[in-house]
Design a protein around this motif. Structure first.
Motif: not given
Length: 466
Positions: A109-114, A116-125, A133-136, A145-150
């Protein structure tokens, strides 16, 4: 003109795509002296939205909106639900743990990894977010959505060429995707290529006139380029529709569009409208930290540090890696008489962004006017630090400052140096007094009086007896 613009942009459906606001925010001074808005600092939205999964385990959008056709197994859905609730409550570490758990239980599934990426962005990672996002989109090649975030994260961190190359490759595989065209438009806007952004966004609207994501990109690009009226027209189609009712609002409760309108209202001096729209935005999307920052700053500008505290603390909670949030909260604590907490937040801000001149201004105020700052050995040391910070601010600001933006720094420096001189004079006087010889004690005793002995009255005054 207005009607034609609305008709051309059409009714564009926005699904809370990853987005970037480059905001001009002002750090405020306070009680001593009155706030002078010492700096302008730009920051960007630090993260994409989190995907929404319905009660059947189906991914239905990013906070709200488009269906990506995913379905999570029950165990993953439960973990994902915990992550979503934690995200909306500002518990980023809890969200990170839960989304990691969900991703492990739904590897295709793409949504959990996507998310997770949003959270990691907020945390500065940043690298962790890019990997998530790539994993998503590796797990679900259709999860755009993850392509756009990436691609947006690449562009925001200085790799716009890589972002364009990535999106071009994805577009070659999906040439009719309006979402990918819109993401490319956003990358162009981040790069500063406004004509390229507008052209691509209009191409997306030609393909799908009801695609609100493209309208948001158009409005945001106009906002970045200070074209307030054009930005308002684009937002009106989403939030209000045409004045004559011929075009209904496409999404009157859209939180991102409301936030952007509030930012424009603030820039335009429409304080009451801005406060209302910021409140409305966070009522729909509690994770929109930009609204909390603006609310807190506007309270500080009005001289109300007490009311500024809550929104600024929420801003730091939802976006702990945004330096301006810590800067504003530090200044708020300074005004509330909490020098230790103020120093901690200001140190955090300068540690995140060494170019943030306003931190030095606020540290100068803290050292100059606070009765005591933890870690400072003496009053003399505190004044030295005040002068040092104000001089640093002055050198970073440049030789001249716009009226109201730290234009009182010379006056503050004069005050600090005057206090320093007074303190030195006090020390010299005390030293001279301690070195003076004692008064002589060997003088002759006065002759005895033949008068009657003295007594005291009931009032305590010594009187001679008659």
């Amino acid at each position: 003109m207005r009607q034609a613009t609305l008709a051309r942009l059409g009714g564009i459906g926005f699904a809370a795509m990853p987005f970037t606001f480059v905001l001009a925010v002002q750090a405020c001074g306070g009680d001593n002296p009155t706030p002078k808005l010492p700096n302008k600092a730009s920051y960007a939205d630090a993260g994409a939205g989190v995907a929404v999964v319905n009660d059947k385990g189906q991914q239905t959008g990013i906070v709200a909106g488009a269906d990506m056709g995913e379905e999570l197994p029950p165990a993953a859905k439960d973990a994902y639900g915990r992550g979503y609730q934690a995200w909306m409550a500002g518990d980023l570490q809890g969200a990170k743990a839960a989304f990691t758990d969900a991703a492990g239980k739904a590897p295709k599934a793409g949504s959990p990894k996507y998310s997770l990426g949003a959270v990691l962005e907020r945390l500065g990672d940043t690298q962790g977010a890019l990997d998530a996002y790539k994993g998503s989109f590796a797990a679900n090649p259709k999860f755009e959505f993850s392509m756009g975030a990436y691609s947006n994260l690449l562009a925001r961190t200085g790799s716009a060429t890589d972002a364009e190359s990535f999106l071009s490759g994805k577009q070659s595989a999906s040439p009719d995707s309006v979402r990918l065209i819109t993401y490319m438009a956003e990358v162009k806007s981040i790069e500063g290529d406004s004509p390229g952004c507008q052209l691509l966004a209009q191409q997306a609207l030609t393909k799908q006139p009801d695609f609100k994501d493209a309208m948001i990109v158009i409005a945001r690009d106009y906002y970045r380029n200070h074209k307030w009226d054009l930005a308002r027209y684009a937002l009106q189609a989403i939030l209000d529709g045409a004045d004559d009712g011929s075009i209904p609002p496409r999404d009157k409760d859209n939180a991102e569009a409301t936030l952007l309108r509030a930012l424009i209202e603030r820039e335009s001096g429409q304080r009451k409208q801005a406060l209302g729209d910021f409140d409305k935005a966070v009522s729909k999307r509690p994770d929109l930290f930009e609204a909390y920052i603006s609310l807190g700053e506007m309270k500080l500008e009005a001289g109300n540090a007490t009311e500024a505290q809550a929104p600024l603390e929420k801003a730091v909670k939802y976006a702990p890696n945004v330096a301006v949030a810590h800067l504003d909260l530090g200044d708020c604590y300074r005004l509330l008489g909490r020098p230790g907490d103020a120093k901690k937040e200001l140190d955090t801000a300068i540690g995140m962004d060494s170019t943030l001149a306003g931190v030095h201004y606020d540290l100068g105020l803290l050292y100059l006017f606070s009765k005591g700052v933890p870690g400072v050995a003496s009053q003399d040391d505190q004044l030295n630090k005040a002068i040092q910070e104000l001089e640093t601010y002055k050198s970073m600001r440049g030789a001249k400052a716009t009226k109201g933006q730290g234009d009182d720094v010379d006056e503050l420096l004069s005050t600090a140096k005057r206090k320093q001189s007074e303190l030195q004079l006090q020390k010299q006087a005390a030293a001279q007094a301690s070195a003076a010889p004692p008064a002589a004690s060997g003088s002759a005793s006065p002759p005895a009086s033949s008068a009657a002995p003295a007594t005291s009255s009931s009032s305590g005054i010594v009187r001679d007896m008659p």
